[in-house]
Design a protein around this motif. Structure first.
Motif, short mmCIF file in Angstrom:
data_model
loop_
_atom_site.label_atom_id
_atom_site.label_comp_id
_atom_site.label_asym_id
_atom_site.label_seq_id
_atom_site.Cartn_x
_atom_site.Cartn_y
_atom_site.Cartn_z
N LEU A 13 -88.71 -34.65 4.65
CA LEU A 13 -89.08 -35.76 5.44
C LEU A 13 -90.51 -35.40 5.99
O LEU A 13 -91.46 -36.57 5.96
N ILE A 14 -90.85 -34.31 6.67
CA ILE A 14 -92.20 -33.90 7.13
C ILE A 14 -93.18 -34.17 6.03
O ILE A 14 -94.12 -34.67 6.18
N LEU A 15 -92.86 -33.36 5.08
CA LEU A 15 -93.84 -33.50 3.80
C LEU A 15 -94.18 -35.11 3.41
O LEU A 15 -95.42 -35.42 2.98
N MET A 16 -93.14 -35.69 3.34
CA MET A 16 -93.08 -37.19 2.62
C MET A 16 -94.02 -37.88 3.71
O MET A 16 -94.94 -38.71 3.48
N LEU A 17 -93.75 -37.64 5.01
CA LEU A 17 -94.47 -38.58 5.88
C LEU A 17 -96.08 -38.37 5.82
O LEU A 17 -96.77 -39.05 6.19
N GLN A 18 -96.21 -36.98 5.82
CA GLN A 18 -97.85 -36.59 5.74
C GLN A 18 -98.34 -37.36 4.39
O GLN A 18 -99.50 -37.46 4.39
N LEU A 19 -97.43 -37.36 3.33
CA LEU A 19 -98.19 -37.88 2.17
C LEU A 19 -98.29 -39.46 2.23
O LEU A 19 -98.82 -39.83 1.35
N VAL A 20 -97.59 -40.09 3.21
CA VAL A 20 -97.81 -41.54 3.53
C VAL A 20 -98.98 -41.55 4.48
O VAL A 20 -99.80 -42.42 4.64
N TYR A 21 -98.79 -40.76 5.74
CA TYR A 21 -99.67 -40.70 6.78
C TYR A 21 -101.19 -40.65 6.40
O TYR A 21 -101.96 -41.21 6.69
N VAL A 22 -101.36 -39.33 5.80
CA VAL A 22 -102.71 -39.13 5.63
C VAL A 22 -103.68 -40.17 4.55
O VAL A 22 -104.59 -40.45 4.80
#
Length: 174
Positions: A6-15
Motif C-alpha cells: 500500500l505504501i509503495l502504491m501510494l507513492q506511485l500515485v502521490y509523486v
C-alpha cells in the motif's frame, strides 16, 4: 506485507501527481494545479500516516523512499507523454534549404528564415514554434533533410501573435 505494498502504491500515485502539479504551476495552469494539490495532499497524508503509525518499521520507510524515486520516474514519463505546452526550435544551416523550408510549411509548421554571418561563411537560421507533442517529429523531419543541422530547442514562456497563434484561433472557431 499489505501495508508495504500500500505504501509503495501510494507513492506511485502521490509523486506523479506532485510532478504534474509542479509542471502545471510553472505553465501557469493554476486551476488544474490546485485540483491536483488537493489530491496530492490527501494521498501524502494518508501514506505518511501509514508509515509513521504505531511502530514504524525500517522496511516501511525504505519502501516509502524507493516508491518516491520510482514515482519521480513515472511522473517524468507521464509528463513527456502529455507534452504540455509549446517548444521553440532554432535550426542553423550551412545553406538555405528551400526544399526543407517548403516541406515544413506544408506540414503546418510556421518557419521564419534569417540570414546571418558565420565564422567562415553565410549561415541560415530557421525559427519554428510548435506544440511540444510534435517536437520529436519536427526534429526528425529536419534531420532527414539536413543531417548536419545545429538544432536548439527550448520552451517559450509566453508568445503573442504570429502564424501559430492565428492557426490555433482558426482551429478553435471551427
Amino acid at each position: 506485507m499489505k501495508e508495504i505494498l500500500l505504501i509503495l502504491m501510494l507513492q506511485l500515485v502521490y509523486v506523479p501527481i506532485f510532478t504534474l502539479r509542479t509542471i502545471f504551476v510553472v505553465k501557469g495552469m493554476s486551476v488544474i494545479a490546485a485540483q491536483l494539490a488537493v489530491l496530492e495532499g490527501l494521498v501524502y497524508v494518508f501514506g505518511l500516516s501509514i508509515v509513521l503509525s504505531g511502530n514504524p518499521s525500517t522496511i516501511a520507510m525504505v519502501v516509502y523512499a524507493v516508491g518516491f524515486g520510482i514515482g519521480i520516474l513515472l511522473g517524468a514519463y507521464v509528463e513527456r507523454k502529455l507534452a504540455i505546452g509549446y517548444t521553440s526550435l532554432i535550426v542553423n544551416l550551412e545553406k538555405k534549404n528551400e526544399e526543407l523550408i517548403s516541406f515544413l510549411r506544408n506540414e503546418g509548421f510556421g518557419v521564419t528564415v534569417f540570414e546571418g554571418e558565420g565564422k567562415d561563411s553565410k549561415r541560415y537560421q530557421l525559427e519554428l514554434l510548435t506544440k511540444r507533442s510534435r517536437e520529436d517529429e519536427l526534429i526528425l523531419l529536419i534531420e532527414e533533410y539536413e543531417p548536419k543541422a545545429f538544432i536548439i530547442s527550448y520552451e517559450p514562456r509566453r508568445f503573442k501573435g504570429g502564424f501559430l497563434v492565428k492557426a490555433m484561433k482558426r482551429t478553435r472557431r471551427k
